[in-house]
Structure formats: C-alpha cells, structure tokens
Enzyme design. Structure first.
Site, PDB file in Angstrom:
ATOM      1  N   ASP A   8      68.368  -7.345 -12.208  1.00 47.18           N
ATOM      2  CA  ASP A   8      68.862  -6.828 -10.695  1.00 47.18           C
ATOM      3  C   ASP A   8      68.821  -7.873  -9.785  1.00 47.18           C
ATOM      4  OD1 ASP A   8      66.027  -7.701 -10.391  1.00 47.18           O
ATOM      5  OD2 ASP A   8      65.233  -5.926  -9.727  1.00 47.18           O
ATOM      6  N   THR A  67      59.611  -9.310 -11.445  1.00 45.90           N
ATOM      7  CA  THR A  67      58.506  -9.533 -12.083  1.00 45.90           C
ATOM      8  C   THR A  67      58.778  -9.737 -13.785  1.00 45.90           C
ATOM      9  OG1 THR A  67      58.107  -7.248 -12.489  1.00 45.90           O
ATOM     10  CG2 THR A  67      56.847  -8.552 -10.499  1.00 45.90           C
ATOM     11  N   HIS A  98      55.887 -11.803 -34.876  1.00 42.54           N
ATOM     12  CA  HIS A  98      54.829 -11.004 -35.125  1.00 42.54           C
ATOM     13  C   HIS A  98      55.467  -9.654 -34.734  1.00 42.54           C
ATOM     14  CE1 HIS A  98      51.179 -13.502 -36.016  1.00 42.54           C
ATOM     15  NE2 HIS A  98      52.158 -13.823 -36.606  1.00 42.54           N
TER      16      HIS A  98
HETATM   17  C1  RB5 Z   1      62.722  -5.572  -6.785  1.00 46.37           C
HETATM   18  O1  RB5 Z   1      62.179  -5.742  -5.547  1.00 46.37           O
HETATM   19  C2  RB5 Z   1      61.531  -5.680  -7.734  1.00 46.37           C
HETATM   20  O2  RB5 Z   1      60.768  -4.456  -7.525  1.00 46.37           O
HETATM   21  C3  RB5 Z   1      62.303  -5.622  -9.231  1.00 46.37           C
HETATM   22  O3  RB5 Z   1      62.843  -6.715  -9.120  1.00 46.37           O
HETATM   23  C4  RB5 Z   1      61.173  -5.888 -10.139  1.00 46.37           C
HETATM   24  O4  RB5 Z   1      60.035  -6.593  -9.964  1.00 46.37           O
HETATM   25  C5  RB5 Z   1      60.524  -4.413 -10.653  1.00 46.37           C
HETATM   26  O5  RB5 Z   1      59.735  -4.570 -11.673  1.00 46.37           O
END
Ligand code: RB5
Length: 150
Positions: A8, A67, A98
């Site tokens: 993203d 994340t 694994h």
């Molecule tokens: C985008 O702001 C963020 O929410 C996305 O990149 C991700 O971390 C979601 O899990």
C-alpha cells in the site's frame, strides 16, 4: 523463480529495497502495486499478490504495508496462502523451513531498509523441511477447509 509483490502507500518505502534483493538474484517480479503514495486500501493489493501465489503463477509473494500486519491478514484470507509477517531474520527463515510459508510481509514503519533486505534474503534462502512439518501444514490446510482437527 517468479515472485509477486504488493504494497500500500505506507509499504511503498520498502519496495526499492525488496526489488534490489530480488533483481540481484535474477528473480522475475510481478508488481501488483500500489505504485504511488496516494492513500489506498492495503487488502486489495494483498489479495492481488496472494491470488498470483495461490494460482501458482508466482512461487512466492512479498507484501509491504505500514506494519506488515494488515496486508498479511488480507493475504491469509486467500485459500492456500500462508503469509507470515516478520520483523526479524530468524522467523522469516523458520517460516519457510517449518511452516512452508509462501508469502512474507514486512512493515515499512517497523523496520529499516537494511533489515528488510536481510529478512527477504533469509526468506528466499530457506526451504521447507517437510517430514513432521508437512503433517502440521496439512493440519493448517484442513482448518482452512473447515475441518475439525481436534
Ligand atoms: C496505513 O496507514 C496503514 O494502516 C497500513 O499500511 C498498515 O499498517 C495496516 O496494517
């Protein structure tokens, strides 16, 4: 080998680092996007890359979001996908050895580019050990197929 990548707007900051590792190994890449920093919805790109892996068109997939969590959750909703979100090398390697993970997810807001490159390399260099681990992966697949395993 052909690898699908997806990200993203937040994950895009790791894309060049990931591509560097893949290109250095001569790996063919299918880039499912997104391609710019405009805010977008990570599940769409997770599904797009996961579909290529699930169909067999790509052997493995690598996902990036802020994340690494959200896009991995989306990918894991695709039948046949075992996507692991990793922030360190050991889990990335063991996920292949694994768990026969077929997708890796990393977080651009969690790790730096050099760590990301090491994680991607560890994921690519490791291979599934089979044996008792195959049995356990088969149980995961059974759960995916709606079977009770207990
Ligand atoms: C985008 O702001 C963020 O929410 C996305 O990149 C991700 O971390 C979601 O899990």
């Amino acid at each position: 080998m052909k690898i699908a990548i997806g990200n993203d707007h937040a994950g895009i900051d790791l894309k060049d680092a990931v591509l560097e590792v893949l290109h250095a190994r001569g790996i063919e890449v299918v880039d499912c996007g997104t391609y710019d920093r405009n805010s977008c919805d990570y599940p769409v790109f997770g599904q797009k890359a996961a579909d290529l892996v699930a169909s067999g068109e790509c052997e493995l997939g690598i996902l990036m979001c802020g994340t690494g969590v959200g896009i991995s959750l989306a990918a894991n909703k695709v039948k046949g996908i075992r996507c692991v979100c990793c922030s360190e090398v050991y889990s990335a390697a063991m996920a292949r050895c694994h768990n026969d993970a077929n997708m890796l997810s990393i977080g651009a807001r969690v790790i730096g580019t050099e760590t990301a490159k090491m994680i991607v390399a560890a994921f690519l260099d490791a291979s599934f050990e089979g044996d008792r681990h195959q049995r356990r992966v088969d149980i995961i697949t059974a759960i995916e197929n709606g079977e009770k395993t207990y």
